[in-house]
Scaffold this motif. Structure first.
Motif, PDB file in Angstrom:
ATOM      1  N   ASN A 258      -0.856 -40.735   6.783  1.00  0.00           N
ATOM      2  CA  ASN A 258      -1.607 -41.622   7.673  1.00  0.00           C
ATOM      3  C   ASN A 258      -1.292 -43.083   7.314  1.00  0.00           C
ATOM      4  O   ASN A 258      -0.395 -43.356   6.498  1.00  0.00           O
ATOM      5  N   GLU A 259      -2.028 -44.012   7.877  1.00  0.00           N
ATOM      6  CA  GLU A 259      -1.716 -45.431   7.649  1.00  0.00           C
ATOM      7  C   GLU A 259      -1.967 -45.863   6.211  1.00  0.00           C
ATOM      8  O   GLU A 259      -1.530 -46.925   5.795  1.00  0.00           O
ATOM      9  N   TYR A 278       3.851 -43.536  10.524  1.00  0.00           N
ATOM     10  CA  TYR A 278       3.593 -43.830  11.937  1.00  0.00           C
ATOM     11  C   TYR A 278       4.216 -45.177  12.318  1.00  0.00           C
ATOM     12  O   TYR A 278       4.076 -46.167  11.605  1.00  0.00           O
ATOM     13  N   ARG A 284       5.015 -42.858  17.457  1.00  0.00           N
ATOM     14  CA  ARG A 284       5.206 -41.570  16.792  1.00  0.00           C
ATOM     15  C   ARG A 284       5.572 -41.807  15.329  1.00  0.00           C
ATOM     16  O   ARG A 284       5.838 -42.948  14.927  1.00  0.00           O
ATOM     17  N   SER A 285       5.596 -40.749  14.568  1.00  0.00           N
ATOM     18  CA  SER A 285       5.958 -40.865  13.155  1.00  0.00           C
ATOM     19  C   SER A 285       7.472 -40.780  13.006  1.00  0.00           C
ATOM     20  O   SER A 285       8.104 -39.915  13.629  1.00  0.00           O
TER      21      SER A 285
END
Length: 434
Positions: A258-259, A278, A284-285
């Motif tokens: 995640n971030e 991301y 998108r990742s």
């Protein structure tokens, strides 16, 4: 608190620096398999050409490591037990953690053709690989290089600098077609030819030929053979996911984070080439195999491991590299995404580069000093700057900060526009108004 970091690359070391910036007492253990520890991976290209000595690859002095107060353990991690929060090492011993960072990087995609195990078949993942190439490279020898992207070119330039005659094989019909446009590819190829490299397009190896366990040549799909003493390849890299797989972490092509660089286990983080982060611009990742993003990810992960809430905001990918002696800056989305010579992503590459949004192209200069701009409705999307680099920093800021280019858009897209002059004028006015 025990922080355990697996990987001694730039992401791992940056994580240690970040943890120590906010936690002076927690125990930090860093685990690695590279006998040389932390060194500059981008510097390997200059080691091959002789422009750097190996000592110059190590950016930190012993005193700096001592100030960072961590324990280094030369070992291989083979399994993560998330329930017990420990790692099993190659010798069977266990190492516990409170917070874990996986920064295991990526490794070269191996060749699968017959003969790929012969001595003299080389890749360029680590310092050991570079030293082995240097040991083999002697004037009068013959080498074959296969693959696209920056690493194949680094090996080509390194071998040339050592007086080796090089055949460069491409499966496609031009160099690094996922990122460069045709004119840019041709500029690079022309410089290779000037250096004496024999280029072979639409050429694919079917078999590596050997004698007494050593490579002596290759056979192509069309039946031709080429003699060589060294065969070097760089057809792509793959994130090293084996350890994450033992912990059943969420993965796609890399470890999904995640971030805050957290995996689906809140006490396990990932950063660098192994992480898939991301990208707000792409929605998108994506994977990056660039030095600066790995450093920034490692630092953000370290802060989050130490309890700070520091999101990693992926910046517009930016890289200054050298293509056959020609300094080249690549910013943002500039390419087409497909390249027959690269499996997945190459080292020194960003998946963001491979996007070519539906925008107009402005370009100026048609020899070694060349600018290509991807022009959106209100701001620039990407740029490639070859040769003269005076505008690369302004372009990086214009693209990263999404500066409004409406006042100059028409001039940029005009027939025979002097693109460099328009950008320089815009930037001068911007600085004056700041």
């Amino acid at each position: 608190m025990r922080y355990l970091i697996i990987g001694t690359g730039v992401a791992g070391i940056s994580a240690v620096e970040a943890i120590r910036s906010v936690d002076r007492s927690g125990e930090i253990v860093i685990l690695g398999e590279d006998p040389h520890g932390y060194y500059s991976r981008p510097g390997l290209a200059y080691l091959l050409t002789g422009e750097l000595q190996d000592k110059a690859l190590f950016p930190k002095a012993r005193e700096e490591y001592e100030r960072m107060k961590f324990n280094y353990k030369y070992a291989r991690a083979v399994e993560i037990d998330r329930n017990k929060k420990n790692i099993r090492l190659g010798d069977g011993s266990l190492l516990s953690y409170d917070r874990l960072l996986i920064a295991t990087g990526a490794s070269a995609v191996p060749l699968t053709v017959p003969g790929a195990k012969f001595s003299g078949v080389m890749k360029l993942d680590h310092l050991e690989d570079a030293l082995a190439i240097l040991k083999l490279a002697r004037r009068g020898r013959r080498a074959i290089v296969i693959g696209g992207g920056i690493t194949a070119l680094e090996m080509t330039e390194g071998l040339l600098a050592r007086g080796v005659h090089v055949h460069y094989l491409l499966r496609g019909d031009r160099y690094w077609s996922s990122v460069l446009d045709e004119q840019e590819s041709r500029v690079v190829e022309a410089r290779l030819l000037e250096e004496g490299v024999e280029l072979h397009f639409r050429s694919e190896v079917s078999e590596i030929l050997g004698r007494s366990g050593r490579v002596v040549g290759i056979r192509l799909l069309d039946g031709r053979t080429i003699k060589c003493d060294i065969m070097a390849y760089a057809v792509g890299i793959k994130p090293r996911l084996e350890l994450a797989q033992t912990a059943d972490l969420a993965m796609d092509r890399g470890i999904l984070v995640n971030e805050f660089l957290q995996t689906n286990d809140p006490d396990i983080f990932a950063a660098g080439d192994v992480a898939q982060v991301y990208d707000p611009s792409a929605g998108r990742s994506v994977l990056d195999s660039l030095w600066n993003p790995a450093r920034e990810q490692g630092y953000a992960a370290g802060l989050n491991m130490a309890g700070e809430r520091k999101p990693y905001i992926k910046k517009t990918p930016f890289n200054v590299t050298r293509l056959v002696g020609l300094t080249t800056t690549i910013i943002g989305a500039v390419g087409h995404g497909n390249d027959e010579d690269v499996v997945g992503i190459a080292r020194g590459d960003s998946e963001t580069w491979r996007q070519l949004p539906d925008v107009l192209v402005a370009q100026g200069g048609f020899d070694v000093n060349r600018i290509r701009l991807l022009v959106g409705e209100n701001h620039l999307i990407g740029a490639v700057v070859m040769g003269d680099q005076k505008l690369s920093m302004p372009l990086q800021k214009m693209i990263d900060e999404k500066m409004n280019i409406v006042p100059i858009r028409e001039r940029l897209l005009a027939k025979d526009a002097r693109v460099a002059d328009v950008i320089a004028d815009f930037w001068t006015r911007h600085l004056a108004a700041a």
